[in-house]
Design an enzyme around this catalytic site. Structure first.
Site, PDB file in Angstrom:
ATOM      1  N   THR A  42       0.822  -1.216   0.000  1.00 27.19           N
ATOM      2  CA  THR A  42       0.000   0.000   0.000  1.00 27.19           C
ATOM      3  C   THR A  42       0.851   1.259   0.000  1.00 27.19           C
ATOM      4  O   THR A  42       0.627   2.177  -0.787  1.00 27.19           O
ATOM      5  CB  THR A  42      -0.934  -0.002   1.237  1.00 27.19           C
ATOM      6  OG1 THR A  42      -1.811  -1.120   1.130  1.00 27.19           O
ATOM      7  CG2 THR A  42      -1.745   1.278   1.305  1.00 27.19           C
ATOM      8  N   CYS A  43       1.828   1.322   0.874  1.00 22.06           N
ATOM      9  CA  CYS A  43       2.587   2.568   1.039  1.00 22.06           C
ATOM     10  C   CYS A  43       3.253   2.997  -0.264  1.00 22.06           C
ATOM     11  O   CYS A  43       3.127   4.134  -0.699  1.00 22.06           O
ATOM     12  CB  CYS A  43       3.635   2.405   2.132  1.00 22.06           C
ATOM     13  SG  CYS A  43       4.637   3.876   2.337  1.00 22.06           S
ATOM     14  N   CYS A  48       1.251   6.146   0.787  1.00 22.62           N
ATOM     15  CA  CYS A  48       2.137   7.253   1.188  1.00 22.62           C
ATOM     16  C   CYS A  48       2.937   7.876   0.043  1.00 22.62           C
ATOM     17  O   CYS A  48       2.995   9.104  -0.084  1.00 22.62           O
ATOM     18  CB  CYS A  48       3.162   6.784   2.219  1.00 22.62           C
ATOM     19  SG  CYS A  48       2.660   5.428   3.257  1.00 22.62           S
ATOM     20  N   LYS A  51       0.799   9.414  -2.853  1.00 24.17           N
ATOM     21  CA  LYS A  51       0.061  10.498  -2.181  1.00 24.17           C
ATOM     22  C   LYS A  51       0.965  11.715  -1.972  1.00 24.17           C
ATOM     23  O   LYS A  51       0.604  12.839  -2.299  1.00 24.17           O
ATOM     24  CB  LYS A  51      -0.481   9.977  -0.847  1.00 24.17           C
ATOM     25  CG  LYS A  51      -1.285  10.935   0.003  1.00 24.17           C
ATOM     26  CD  LYS A  51      -0.485  11.806   0.945  1.00 24.17           C
ATOM     27  CE  LYS A  51       0.466  11.129   1.879  1.00 24.17           C
ATOM     28  NZ  LYS A  51      -0.102  10.436   3.006  1.00 24.17           N
ATOM     29  N   TYR A 178      -7.341  10.739   7.976  1.00 23.67           N
ATOM     30  CA  TYR A 178      -6.105  11.121   7.282  1.00 23.67           C
ATOM     31  C   TYR A 178      -6.344  11.193   5.769  1.00 23.67           C
ATOM     32  O   TYR A 178      -5.988  12.157   5.123  1.00 23.67           O
ATOM     33  CB  TYR A 178      -5.052  10.024   7.419  1.00 23.67           C
ATOM     34  CG  TYR A 178      -4.233   9.886   8.655  1.00 23.67           C
ATOM     35  CD1 TYR A 178      -2.899  10.276   8.669  1.00 23.67           C
ATOM     36  CD2 TYR A 178      -4.746   9.272   9.788  1.00 23.67           C
ATOM     37  CE1 TYR A 178      -2.097  10.063   9.777  1.00 23.67           C
ATOM     38  CE2 TYR A 178      -3.945   9.061  10.904  1.00 23.67           C
ATOM     39  CZ  TYR A 178      -2.616   9.454  10.898  1.00 23.67           C
ATOM     40  OH  TYR A 178      -1.834   9.238  11.990  1.00 23.67           O
ATOM     41  N   GLU A 182      -6.351  14.529   3.529  1.00 20.56           N
ATOM     42  CA  GLU A 182      -5.181  14.759   2.672  1.00 20.56           C
ATOM     43  C   GLU A 182      -5.609  14.925   1.213  1.00 20.56           C
ATOM     44  O   GLU A 182      -5.139  15.838   0.512  1.00 20.56           O
ATOM     45  CB  GLU A 182      -4.199  13.586   2.796  1.00 20.56           C
ATOM     46  CG  GLU A 182      -3.513  13.550   4.155  1.00 20.56           C
ATOM     47  CD  GLU A 182      -2.524  12.403   4.319  1.00 20.56           C
ATOM     48  OE1 GLU A 182      -1.679  12.489   5.213  1.00 20.56           O
ATOM     49  OE2 GLU A 182      -2.596  11.413   3.558  1.00 20.56           O
ATOM     50  N   HIS A 435      17.045  30.955  14.778  1.00 23.09           N
ATOM     51  CA  HIS A 435      16.326  32.150  14.340  1.00 23.09           C
ATOM     52  C   HIS A 435      16.723  32.567  12.932  1.00 23.09           C
ATOM     53  O   HIS A 435      17.889  32.476  12.600  1.00 23.09           O
ATOM     54  CB  HIS A 435      16.646  33.279  15.331  1.00 23.09           C
ATOM     55  CG  HIS A 435      15.852  34.512  15.097  1.00 23.09           C
ATOM     56  ND1 HIS A 435      14.496  34.582  15.353  1.00 23.09           N
ATOM     57  CD2 HIS A 435      16.222  35.722  14.623  1.00 23.09           C
ATOM     58  CE1 HIS A 435      14.062  35.793  15.043  1.00 23.09           C
ATOM     59  NE2 HIS A 435      15.085  36.503  14.599  1.00 23.09           N
ATOM     60  N   GLU A 440      11.225  27.798  16.230  1.00 20.03           N
ATOM     61  CA  GLU A 440      11.880  28.380  17.411  1.00 20.03           C
ATOM     62  C   GLU A 440      10.865  28.669  18.509  1.00 20.03           C
ATOM     63  O   GLU A 440      11.205  28.719  19.696  1.00 20.03           O
ATOM     64  CB  GLU A 440      12.677  29.638  17.051  1.00 20.03           C
ATOM     65  CG  GLU A 440      11.858  30.820  16.621  1.00 20.03           C
ATOM     66  CD  GLU A 440      12.722  32.047  16.291  1.00 20.03           C
ATOM     67  OE1 GLU A 440      13.447  32.522  17.167  1.00 20.03           O
ATOM     68  OE2 GLU A 440      12.656  32.519  15.133  1.00 20.03           O
TER      69      GLU A 440
HETATM   70  P1  NDP Z   1      -9.672   6.661   9.361  1.00 20.42           P
HETATM   71  O1  NDP Z   1     -10.115   5.511  10.157  1.00 20.42           O
HETATM   72  O2  NDP Z   1      -8.534   7.506   9.826  1.00 20.42           O
HETATM   73  O3  NDP Z   1     -10.898   7.645   9.086  1.00 20.42           O
HETATM   74  C1  NDP Z   1     -12.116   7.178   8.591  1.00 20.42           C
HETATM   75  C2  NDP Z   1     -13.052   8.369   8.453  1.00 20.42           C
HETATM   76  O4  NDP Z   1     -14.233   7.963   7.820  1.00 20.42           O
HETATM   77  C3  NDP Z   1     -13.438   8.957   9.805  1.00 20.42           C
HETATM   78  O5  NDP Z   1     -13.554  10.338   9.649  1.00 20.42           O
HETATM   79  C4  NDP Z   1     -14.791   8.294  10.059  1.00 20.42           C
HETATM   80  O6  NDP Z   1     -15.670   9.089  10.832  1.00 20.42           O
HETATM   81  C5  NDP Z   1     -15.357   8.216   8.654  1.00 20.42           C
HETATM   82  N1  NDP Z   1     -16.321   7.133   8.493  1.00 20.42           N
HETATM   83  C6  NDP Z   1     -16.220   5.855   8.896  1.00 20.42           C
HETATM   84  N2  NDP Z   1     -17.304   5.139   8.517  1.00 20.42           N
HETATM   85  C7  NDP Z   1     -18.097   6.002   7.871  1.00 20.42           C
HETATM   86  C8  NDP Z   1     -19.366   5.867   7.229  1.00 20.42           C
HETATM   87  N3  NDP Z   1     -20.009   4.714   7.212  1.00 20.42           N
HETATM   88  N4  NDP Z   1     -19.907   6.971   6.649  1.00 20.42           N
HETATM   89  C9  NDP Z   1     -19.243   8.141   6.665  1.00 20.42           C
HETATM   90  N5  NDP Z   1     -18.070   8.327   7.241  1.00 20.42           N
HETATM   91  C10 NDP Z   1     -17.486   7.261   7.837  1.00 20.42           C
HETATM   92  O7  NDP Z   1      -9.390   6.038   7.929  1.00 20.42           O
HETATM   93  P2  NDP Z   1      -8.588   6.506   6.660  1.00 20.42           P
HETATM   94  O8  NDP Z   1      -9.212   5.714   5.571  1.00 20.42           O
HETATM   95  O9  NDP Z   1      -8.551   7.994   6.520  1.00 20.42           O
HETATM   96  O10 NDP Z   1      -7.118   6.046   6.975  1.00 20.42           O
HETATM   97  C11 NDP Z   1      -6.827   4.709   7.368  1.00 20.42           C
HETATM   98  C12 NDP Z   1      -5.519   4.639   8.116  1.00 20.42           C
HETATM   99  O11 NDP Z   1      -4.451   4.803   7.213  1.00 20.42           O
HETATM  100  C13 NDP Z   1      -5.311   5.723   9.163  1.00 20.42           C
HETATM  101  O12 NDP Z   1      -5.886   5.395  10.390  1.00 20.42           O
HETATM  102  C14 NDP Z   1      -3.837   5.831   9.236  1.00 20.42           C
HETATM  103  O13 NDP Z   1      -3.352   4.941  10.211  1.00 20.42           O
HETATM  104  C15 NDP Z   1      -3.362   5.427   7.868  1.00 20.42           C
HETATM  105  N6  NDP Z   1      -2.901   6.585   7.085  1.00 20.42           N
HETATM  106  C16 NDP Z   1      -1.864   7.354   7.538  1.00 20.42           C
HETATM  107  C17 NDP Z   1      -1.441   8.454   6.812  1.00 20.42           C
HETATM  108  C18 NDP Z   1      -0.315   9.294   7.328  1.00 20.42           C
HETATM  109  O14 NDP Z   1       0.409   8.838   8.174  1.00 20.42           O
HETATM  110  N7  NDP Z   1      -0.158  10.530   6.851  1.00 20.42           N
HETATM  111  C19 NDP Z   1      -2.070   8.836   5.554  1.00 20.42           C
HETATM  112  C20 NDP Z   1      -3.151   7.968   5.177  1.00 20.42           C
HETATM  113  C21 NDP Z   1      -3.535   6.899   5.926  1.00 20.42           C
HETATM  114  P3  NDP Z   1     -15.612   9.126  12.447  1.00 20.42           P
HETATM  115  O15 NDP Z   1     -14.460   9.991  12.814  1.00 20.42           O
HETATM  116  O16 NDP Z   1     -16.934   9.720  12.803  1.00 20.42           O
HETATM  117  O17 NDP Z   1     -15.465   7.701  12.875  1.00 20.42           O
END
Ligand code: NDP
Length: 452
Positions: A42-43, A48, A51, A178, A182, A435, A440
């Site tokens: 995936t990464c 990552c 992205k 995330y 993003e 600086h 800082e």
């Molecule tokens: P997340 O679990 O972080 O977020 C899922 C989002 O979708 C939340 O906002 C959640 O809402 C919402 N959601 C869940 N179910 C539903 C639904 N049925 N209807 C509408 N909204 C819903 O998942 P991601 O897919 O964004 O990322 C997965 C993982 O990948 C992350 O947890 C992270 O560990 C990793 N990742 C890391 C990155 C980085 O380090 N920069 C970049 C991308 C991914 P609610 O908050 O209400 O539950």
């Protein structure tokens, strides 16, 4: 009993490849790895790396405006998705080649096939061949999930976004984590009319509230149409577009709808059930501190175990597995105080507890500075940055550090060392400021803005 291999790894992503090549390269173990898709996982292939390249691509539009403000006589032309996409995929091909070579050069035998477990020491490849191994490591990662609702099949996920034939004129991104946040920034920066629906009160649940508010404000300021407390009720195809009815009954038309509502572990059809390998509530493989499942010869690392789903964590888990099993040095993985970056625009770097989490735990002091940084301020951009420290009143330790700023990901890597070492606020204070920089402020904040 003799086995074909000392180790058979299922899954050629960041965690699996690292474990395989370190076990083979450092300890001389006989190692094989099976991957049904592309090496790098995936990464590298659909996360990552592409992205972040898209984040870079999307930031140039703002840079041209800044350059004009700095006196440069330049105009932004059009962004060519075709030109970028071609280079992007060539780069991913190159990286996949590197991953394959890393395995080969470490003496790992690889099979471009799906593998599943037959018993505690046997895997079966999709062509029916069976291989035995003293240890089996499952590193099959995760995949995006789209909830089921009328029209949900019209949605794409982050897997498809890198393969669009053309850049859409408009996109709806659903989710507030995330990935959704993003990609809202990326698409907006590339000139796509971008709407983001999030069902809750504020995006990026779980992170520091002040930082979340600042990121959301910055995204809206940059042009993202962020609709909070909003979800999709149904979707219908209308010509080449998708008609979306939201939960308030409003209708919208988008060229593309991308769902980023979470990911599920890839642990189905691996033969785990008949062997008694336990699965958790989300379907993840249950492991102990040493990544060992209930079947002693079977281990699992990375997103398939749904611990902390980040590439560097999967890599750490892979290295700890090799230490434990092949180097005779039992090593649990330390999942505490992991610094991480969210490549939203504005970007965030964070380590440790949010203000809300820390306050629930013990009395704290909050130090925060929010200001317009020199470079953007000169260019007339409104975006503010945030430097924030959460400090324990009792131990004076910095419990959390939250940065919202250009380059926050780079900054938090370094601040993360100090926090991991247990630095106190006074340790930060006795470090001389660099600086003029944004960071800082982390060593010059004199009085708490709040105590609680
Ligand atoms: P997340 O679990 O972080 O977020 C899922 C989002 O979708 C939340 O906002 C959640 O809402 C919402 N959601 C869940 N179910 C539903 C639904 N049925 N209807 C509408 N909204 C819903 O998942 P991601 O897919 O964004 O990322 C997965 C993982 O990948 C992350 O947890 C992270 O560990 C990793 N990742 C890391 C990155 C980085 O380090 N920069 C970049 C991308 C991914 P609610 O908050 O209400 O539950």
């Amino acid at each position: 009993m003799s086995f074909d291999y000392d180790l058979f790894v299922i899954g050629g992503g960041s965690g699996g490849v690292r474990a395989a090549r370190v076990a083979a390269g450092d300890t001389g173990a006989k190692v094989a790895l099976a991957e049904e898709d592309r090496y790098g996982g995936t990464c590298v292939i659909r996360g990552c790396v592409p992205k972040k390249l898209m984040v870079f691509a999307s930031e140039y539009s703002g840079m041209v405006e800044d350059a004009q403000a700095y006196g440069w006589d330049i105009q932004a032309g059009d962004f060519s998705w075709d030109a970028f996409k071609g280079k992007l995929h060539a780069e991913l091909d190159r990286l996949e080649g590197i991953y394959r070579n890393l395995l080969k050069n470490s003496g790992v035998e690889s099979f471009d096939q799906r593998a599943k477990l037959v018993d505690a020491h046997t895997v079966e490849l999709s062509d029916g061949t069976r291989k035995t191994a003293k240890h089996i490591l499952i590193a099959t990662g995760g995949r995006p999930v789209v909830p089921e609702f009328p029209g949900s099949e019209l949605a794409i996920t982050s897997n498809e976004i890198f393969h669009l034939d053309k850049l859409p004129e408009s996109i709806l991104i659903v989710g507030g984590g995330y990935i959704a946040s993003e990609f809202a920034g990326i698409m907006n920066g590339l000139g796509v009319k971008t709407t983001q629906f999030y069902r809750g009160e504020q995006i990026l649940r779980g992170f520091d509230m002040e930082a979340r508010n600042m990121i959301a404000d910055g995204m809206v300021e940059a042009g993202v149409d962020l609709k909070l407390g909003t979800n999709v009720a149904e979707m219908r195809k209308e010509g080449d577009a998708i008609r979306v009815t939201d939960t308030a009954g409003n209708e919208h038309l988008f060229d593309v709808v991308m769902y980023a509502t979470g990911r599920a572990p890839n642990a189905d059809d691996l033969g785990l059930e008949q062997m008694g390998v336990a699965r958790g509530a989300k379907g993840e493989i249950v492991v102990d501190d040493y990544s060992q499942t209930g079947v002693p010869s079977v281990y699992a690392i990375g997103d398939v175990t749904d611990r902390v789903n980040l590439t560097p964590v999967a890599i750490r888990e892979g290295m700890a597995f090799v230490e434990t099993v092949f180097k005779g040095n039992p090593t649990p993985v330390d999942h505490d105080l992991i610094p991480t970056a969210i490549f939203t625009q504005p970007e965030m770097g964070t380590v440790g507890l949010s203000e809300e989490e820390a306050r629930a735990q013990e009395p704290i002091e909050v130090y925060a500075a929010s200001f317009k940084p020199m470079q953007q301020s000169f260019a007339g951009r409104a975006a503010k940055v945030l430097m924030k420290l959460i400090v324990s009143q009792e131990t004076r330790k910095v419990l959390g550090c939250h940065i919202v700023a250009p380059g926050a990901g780079e900054m938090i890597q370094l601040a993360g060392i100090a926090v991991k070492m247990g630095a106190t606020k006074e340790d930060f204070d006795r470090t001389v400021a660099v600086h003029p920089t944004m960071s800082e402020e982390l060593v010059t904040m004199k009085s708490p803005v709040r105590s609680a």
